[in-house]
Design a protein around this motif. Structure first.
Motif, PDB file in Angstrom:
ATOM      1  N   THR A  11       0.752  -1.145  -0.048  1.00 20.98           N
ATOM      2  CA  THR A  11       0.197  -0.127  -0.020  1.00 20.98           C
ATOM      3  C   THR A  11       0.802   1.290  -0.038  1.00 20.98           C
ATOM      4  OG1 THR A  11      -1.701  -1.124   1.283  1.00 20.98           O
ATOM      5  CG2 THR A  11      -1.894   1.093   1.099  1.00 20.98           C
ATOM      6  N   ALA A  12       1.740   1.239   0.988  1.00 26.60           N
ATOM      7  CA  ALA A  12       2.399   2.646   0.970  1.00 26.60           C
ATOM      8  C   ALA A  12       3.624   2.871  -0.270  1.00 26.60           C
ATOM      9  CB  ALA A  12       3.566   2.429   2.093  1.00 26.60           C
ATOM     10  N   LEU A  13       3.675   1.687  -1.041  1.00 29.79           N
ATOM     11  CA  LEU A  13       4.470   1.740  -2.288  1.00 29.79           C
ATOM     12  C   LEU A  13       3.601   2.311  -3.334  1.00 29.79           C
ATOM     13  CD1 LEU A  13       6.970   1.248  -3.905  1.00 29.79           C
ATOM     14  CD2 LEU A  13       6.391  -1.169  -4.052  1.00 29.79           C
ATOM     15  N   LEU A  14       2.559   1.867  -3.290  1.00 35.15           N
ATOM     16  CA  LEU A  14       1.324   2.023  -4.343  1.00 35.15           C
ATOM     17  C   LEU A  14       1.115   3.793  -4.292  1.00 35.15           C
ATOM     18  CD1 LEU A  14      -0.678  -0.961  -4.708  1.00 35.15           C
ATOM     19  CD2 LEU A  14       0.905  -0.187  -6.622  1.00 35.15           C
ATOM     20  N   ASP A  15       1.154   4.147  -3.322  1.00 31.80           N
ATOM     21  CA  ASP A  15       0.637   5.432  -2.594  1.00 31.80           C
ATOM     22  C   ASP A  15       1.650   6.458  -2.717  1.00 31.80           C
ATOM     23  OD1 ASP A  15      -1.764   4.414  -2.165  1.00 31.80           O
ATOM     24  OD2 ASP A  15      -1.722   4.474   0.025  1.00 31.80           O
ATOM     25  N   GLY A  16       2.901   5.977  -2.965  1.00 31.33           N
ATOM     26  CA  GLY A  16       4.198   6.770  -3.139  1.00 31.33           C
ATOM     27  C   GLY A  16       4.725   7.172  -1.912  1.00 31.33           C
ATOM     28  N   GLU A  17       4.364   6.523  -0.841  1.00 32.60           N
ATOM     29  CA  GLU A  17       5.006   6.809   0.522  1.00 32.60           C
ATOM     30  C   GLU A  17       6.499   6.321   0.572  1.00 32.60           C
ATOM     31  OE1 GLU A  17       2.305   5.733   3.489  1.00 32.60           O
ATOM     32  OE2 GLU A  17       0.594   6.969   2.615  1.00 32.60           O
ATOM     33  N   VAL A  18       6.697   5.336   0.055  1.00 34.90           N
ATOM     34  CA  VAL A  18       8.134   4.803  -0.040  1.00 34.90           C
ATOM     35  C   VAL A  18       8.438   4.424  -1.634  1.00 34.90           C
ATOM     36  CG1 VAL A  18       7.757   3.795   2.118  1.00 34.90           C
ATOM     37  CG2 VAL A  18       7.206   2.255   0.047  1.00 34.90           C
ATOM     38  N   ASP A  19       9.788   4.459  -1.999  1.00 33.39           N
ATOM     39  CA  ASP A  19      10.430   4.305  -3.228  1.00 33.39           C
ATOM     40  C   ASP A  19      10.126   2.849  -3.468  1.00 33.39           C
ATOM     41  OD1 ASP A  19      11.083   6.921  -3.631  1.00 33.39           O
ATOM     42  OD2 ASP A  19      12.402   6.828  -2.137  1.00 33.39           O
ATOM     43  N   ALA A  20      10.301   2.116  -2.639  1.00 31.85           N
ATOM     44  CA  ALA A  20      10.772   0.465  -2.712  1.00 31.85           C
ATOM     45  C   ALA A  20      10.071  -0.309  -1.437  1.00 31.85           C
ATOM     46  CB  ALA A  20      11.952   0.143  -3.278  1.00 31.85           C
ATOM     47  N   VAL A  21      10.039  -1.457  -1.628  1.00 28.52           N
ATOM     48  CA  VAL A  21       9.821  -2.149  -0.291  1.00 28.52           C
ATOM     49  C   VAL A  21      10.646  -3.483  -0.549  1.00 28.52           C
ATOM     50  CG1 VAL A  21       7.388  -1.523   0.125  1.00 28.52           C
ATOM     51  CG2 VAL A  21       7.697  -3.424  -1.092  1.00 28.52           C
ATOM     52  N   ILE A  22      11.045  -3.985   0.599  1.00 29.27           N
ATOM     53  CA  ILE A  22      11.496  -5.351   0.671  1.00 29.27           C
ATOM     54  C   ILE A  22      10.747  -6.389   1.503  1.00 29.27           C
ATOM     55  CG2 ILE A  22      13.410  -6.919   1.804  1.00 29.27           C
ATOM     56  CD1 ILE A  22      15.446  -4.567   1.030  1.00 29.27           C
ATOM     57  N   ALA A  23       9.785  -7.217   0.580  1.00 29.20           N
ATOM     58  CA  ALA A  23       8.825  -7.833   1.176  1.00 29.20           C
ATOM     59  C   ALA A  23       8.639  -9.037   0.668  1.00 29.20           C
ATOM     60  CB  ALA A  23       7.475  -6.894   1.055  1.00 29.20           C
ATOM     61  N   GLU A  24       8.020 -10.155   1.406  1.00 22.73           N
ATOM     62  CA  GLU A  24       7.633 -11.361   0.664  1.00 22.73           C
ATOM     63  C   GLU A  24       6.985 -11.331  -0.534  1.00 22.73           C
ATOM     64  OE1 GLU A  24       7.363 -13.873   4.816  1.00 22.73           O
ATOM     65  OE2 GLU A  24       6.124 -12.266   4.570  1.00 22.73           O
ATOM     66  N   LEU A  25       7.377 -12.518  -1.305  1.00 19.93           N
ATOM     67  CA  LEU A  25       6.977 -12.754  -2.703  1.00 19.93           C
ATOM     68  C   LEU A  25       5.739 -13.855  -2.208  1.00 19.93           C
ATOM     69  CD1 LEU A  25      10.214 -12.698  -4.602  1.00 19.93           C
ATOM     70  CD2 LEU A  25       8.520 -10.890  -4.528  1.00 19.93           C
ATOM     71  N   PRO A  26       4.856 -13.932  -3.432  1.00 21.59           N
ATOM     72  CA  PRO A  26       4.935 -13.414  -4.732  1.00 21.59           C
ATOM     73  C   PRO A  26       4.201 -12.031  -4.856  1.00 21.59           C
ATOM     74  CG  PRO A  26       2.930 -14.876  -4.485  1.00 21.59           C
ATOM     75  CD  PRO A  26       3.746 -14.843  -3.269  1.00 21.59           C
ATOM     76  N   VAL A  27       4.389 -11.597  -6.107  1.00 28.21           N
ATOM     77  CA  VAL A  27       3.862 -10.126  -6.328  1.00 28.21           C
ATOM     78  C   VAL A  27       3.365 -10.412  -7.691  1.00 28.21           C
ATOM     79  CG1 VAL A  27       4.254  -7.919  -6.751  1.00 28.21           C
ATOM     80  CG2 VAL A  27       5.485  -8.843  -5.078  1.00 28.21           C
ATOM     81  N   HIS A  28       1.937 -10.029  -7.868  1.00 27.74           N
ATOM     82  CA  HIS A  28       1.195 -10.315  -9.280  1.00 27.74           C
ATOM     83  C   HIS A  28       0.771  -9.090  -9.716  1.00 27.74           C
ATOM     84  CE1 HIS A  28       1.751 -14.527  -8.672  1.00 27.74           C
ATOM     85  NE2 HIS A  28       0.742 -15.011  -7.817  1.00 27.74           N
ATOM     86  N   GLU A  29       0.841  -7.988  -9.109  1.00 26.90           N
ATOM     87  CA  GLU A  29       0.305  -6.685  -9.583  1.00 26.90           C
ATOM     88  C   GLU A  29       1.111  -6.290 -10.684  1.00 26.90           C
ATOM     89  OE1 GLU A  29      -2.069  -7.221  -6.469  1.00 26.90           O
ATOM     90  OE2 GLU A  29      -0.009  -7.696  -6.544  1.00 26.90           O
ATOM     91  N   PRO A  30       0.371  -5.784 -11.669  1.00 32.31           N
ATOM     92  CA  PRO A  30       1.292  -5.420 -13.026  1.00 32.31           C
ATOM     93  C   PRO A  30       1.872  -3.832 -12.772  1.00 32.31           C
ATOM     94  CG  PRO A  30      -1.017  -4.939 -13.375  1.00 32.31           C
ATOM     95  CD  PRO A  30      -0.919  -5.959 -12.159  1.00 32.31           C
ATOM     96  N   GLU A  31       1.364  -3.288 -11.751  1.00 32.34           N
ATOM     97  CA  GLU A  31       2.114  -1.869 -11.577  1.00 32.34           C
ATOM     98  C   GLU A  31       3.321  -2.199 -11.014  1.00 32.34           C
ATOM     99  OE1 GLU A  31      -1.707  -1.897  -9.027  1.00 32.34           O
ATOM    100  OE2 GLU A  31      -0.858  -2.935 -10.704  1.00 32.34           O
TER     101      GLU A  31
END
Length: 298
Positions: A136-156
């Motif tokens: 959420t914070a990444l998509l809202d522009g509050e952070v530049d990147a995240v180090i988080a658990e995979l998977p990630v399926h969002e095209p954005e």
């Protein structure tokens, strides 16, 4: 924005607070005539009177009050940008990255952050994110990147680096009936009450963290949710719940009241990724990803 324009806005916003030309001049270090000149120039640019001044009082016109309301947030945002630039200059950093984490920041990762600063002049600022809301914070522009658990399926979202996959363990209380065993079979997870992540993460991501059923289709109970690793450890230590975790967490959080058991037959592994917005890839992020690759190879 031209420096003179910033001075005009600063002058109006200060005057809106002080409602006194003398005090405004004192705060800004200007003469009163300079304050009057800046206000007059701004009014000329806007094309309307912004300030009313009589022999007894100073006030904003209706247009001036509305203008101040609209311009103040933008001006403060610009001030924060200048402040961050000055801080970076004092630290010797040419840029900065805001990196979000949903768990622990391990030493291997912080070592790469130091290398990024030393080699590229990029300062990294870490931000704690809710355990169940990694994107959420990444998509809202509050952070530049995240180090988080995979998977990630969002095209954005783009995975810029994948950390090594890690085996998963189940944490149970040291007095649990299975605590003295060497491992558990994946089907035995159906006999536990697994903790799940609370947050707005996609359903597929939550299911990867806490599977809803065993490979044979037997439902896995999950009656309690957590918002932090520490909360999960405490609930697992209560003896009423269990939690799936990765090997690094087990190694960094050894506790006498918890036992970590490998899970046989669990197809999914735990893997972290460096994730950024697909439309917001920057040289600093690329440099960080390359350093992570180098660190992995070495």
């Amino acid at each position: 924005m031209h420096q003179a324009h910033l001075q005009q806005l600063e002058c109006l916003l200060t005057l809106a607070e002080e409602l006194h030309f003398g005090r405004t001049a004192d705060r800004l270090g200007y003469s009163q005539s300079r304050v009057s000149q800046l206000i007059a120039t701004l009014e000329s640019r806007v094309g309307a009177r912004l300030v009313e001044r009589t022999s007894r009082r100073v006030g904003l016109t209706r247009v001036g009050a509305q203008f101040v309301t609209e311009v103040r947030p933008a001006y403060r945002s610009l001030q924060r940008t200048f402040d961050r630039a000055r801080e970076r200059a004092m630290r010797g950093a040419l840029a900065e990255l805001r990196i979000g984490f949903t768990g622990m920041v391990y030493e291997e990762i912080t070592g790469t952050f130091r290398a990024l600063h030393q080699q590229h002049g990029v300062a990294v600022h870490t931000h704690d994110l809710p355990l169940g809301s990694p994107f959420t914070a990444l998509l809202d522009g509050e952070v530049d990147a995240v180090i988080a658990e995979l998977p990630v399926h969002e095209p954005e979202l783009t995975v810029g680096f994948r950390f090594p996959a890690q085996d998963q363990f189940v944490l149970v209380h040291a007095d649990h009936g299975s605590a003295d065993r060497d491992s558990l079979d994946v089907e035995e997870l159906a006999g536990l009450d697994l903790l799940h992540r609370i947050g707005d993460a996609p359903h597929y991501w939550k299911a990867a963290r806490t599977p809803p059923a065993t490979p044979a289709g037997v439902p896995i109970l999950s009656t309690a949710g957590i918002t932090s690793i520490q909360q999960g450890l405490a609930l697992a230590a209560s003896g009423e719940h269990a939690m799936l975790v990765c090997r690094p967490l087990v190694e960094h959080h050894a506790r006498a009241d918890l036992r970590a058991l490998p899970v046989r037959g669990l197809e999914a592994t735990s893997q972290l990724g460096l994730i950024w917005r697909s439309d917001h890839r920057t040289p600093a992020l690329t440099a960080l990803a390359e350093l992570l690759v180098d660190a992995e190879l070495n």
